[in-house]
Design an enzyme around this catalytic site. Structure first.
Site, PDB file in Angstrom:
ATOM      1  CE  LYS A 100      -3.793  -2.442   2.315  1.00 56.17           C
ATOM      2  NZ  LYS A 100      -4.870  -2.350   3.331  1.00 56.17           N
ATOM      3  CE1 TYR A 106      -9.175  -3.082   0.737  1.00 57.51           C
ATOM      4  CE2 TYR A 106      -8.475  -1.162  -0.511  1.00 57.51           C
ATOM      5  CZ  TYR A 106      -8.169  -2.277   0.246  1.00 57.51           C
ATOM      6  OH  TYR A 106      -6.857  -2.600   0.513  1.00 57.51           O
ATOM      7  NE  ARG A 133      -5.868 -12.622   4.939  1.00 58.19           N
ATOM      8  CZ  ARG A 133      -6.564 -11.474   4.942  1.00 58.19           C
ATOM      9  NH1 ARG A 133      -6.509 -10.646   3.902  1.00 58.19           N
ATOM     10  NH2 ARG A 133      -7.322 -11.145   5.965  1.00 58.19           N
ATOM     11  CB  THR A 188      -7.815  -6.681   9.657  1.00 56.73           C
ATOM     12  OG1 THR A 188      -7.931  -7.771   8.745  1.00 56.73           O
ATOM     13  CG2 THR A 188      -8.233  -5.392   8.978  1.00 56.73           C
ATOM     14  CG  ASN A 210      -3.651  -2.408   6.857  1.00 55.07           C
ATOM     15  OD1 ASN A 210      -3.505  -1.984   5.715  1.00 55.07           O
ATOM     16  ND2 ASN A 210      -4.670  -3.153   7.215  1.00 55.07           N
ATOM     17  CG  HIS A 233      -4.924  -6.656  -0.572  1.00 52.29           C
ATOM     18  ND1 HIS A 233      -6.152  -6.798   0.027  1.00 52.29           N
ATOM     19  CD2 HIS A 233      -4.927  -7.499  -1.630  1.00 52.29           C
ATOM     20  CE1 HIS A 233      -6.876  -7.676  -0.662  1.00 52.29           C
ATOM     21  NE2 HIS A 233      -6.159  -8.121  -1.669  1.00 52.29           N
ATOM     22  CD  GLU A 289      -8.380  -9.564  -3.896  1.00 51.17           C
ATOM     23  OE1 GLU A 289      -7.250  -9.992  -3.568  1.00 51.17           O
ATOM     24  OE2 GLU A 289      -9.297  -9.348  -3.080  1.00 51.17           O
TER      25      GLU A 289
END
Ligand code: IDP
Ligand code: MG
Length: 132
Positions: free
Chosen positions: A9, A49, A84, A90, A111, A114, A125
């Site tokens: 990000k 999102y 993950r 999260t 954060n 993704h 995605e």
């Protein structure tokens, strides 16, 4: 081989953390098979999102278009679950030390990373961000 979509990000790019995060992915043995720095349009993130609560969706999207992101396709055995786990939870308070979020952030919006949460979403995605 399983594939997932990973995106660093704008905060990761601005803070100069691209190298550190990529090193973790490669050290773990996962393979980055495509990578692109990009500035996707707002509409891409509106789709990406769409599942978020009205309460914070717009501010998350504002953040995502505030700078460049680094989009990647990452491959490996059970890579979706693996990435993950490496990302951390999260909510920043729940992201354990040793994870990317646990080690490098103390906010839930900014954060850093993704990663797709399922095979179906990984496929959607990858198509969303790697159109060619
Ligand atoms: P994930 O990134 O861990 O998969 P999602 O629930 O898919 O989490 O949420 C997408 C992104 O929306 C998060 O990474 C975070 O940037 C933001 N977000 C999620 N929940 C909150 C929240 O409660 N407050 C602020 N931002 C949030
Ligand atoms: Mg998610």
């Amino acid at each position: 081989m399983e594939k997932t979509f990973v995106m660093l990000k704008p905060d990761a790019v601005k803070r100069g953390l691209i190298g550190k995060i990529i090193m973790r992915i490669e050290d773990k043995g996962f393979k980055i098979t495509s990578m692109q720095m990009m500035n996707p349009e707002r509409s891409i993130f509106e789709n990406h999102y769409a599942h978020l609560s009205d309460e914070f969706r717009d501010s998350v999207i504002d953040f995502m278009i505030s700078g460049s992101v680094v989009a990647m396709i990452v491959e490996g055995d059970n890579v979706i679950e693996g990435i993950r786990k490496m990302m951390g939870k999260t909510k920043w308070q729940d992201a354990m030390p040793g994870t990317i979020r646990g080690d490098f952030t103390n906010t839930t919006t900014f954060n850093l990373i993704h990663g797709s949460d399922s095979k179906d979403n990984a496929e959607i995605e990858i198509k969303r961000f790697f159109t060619k």
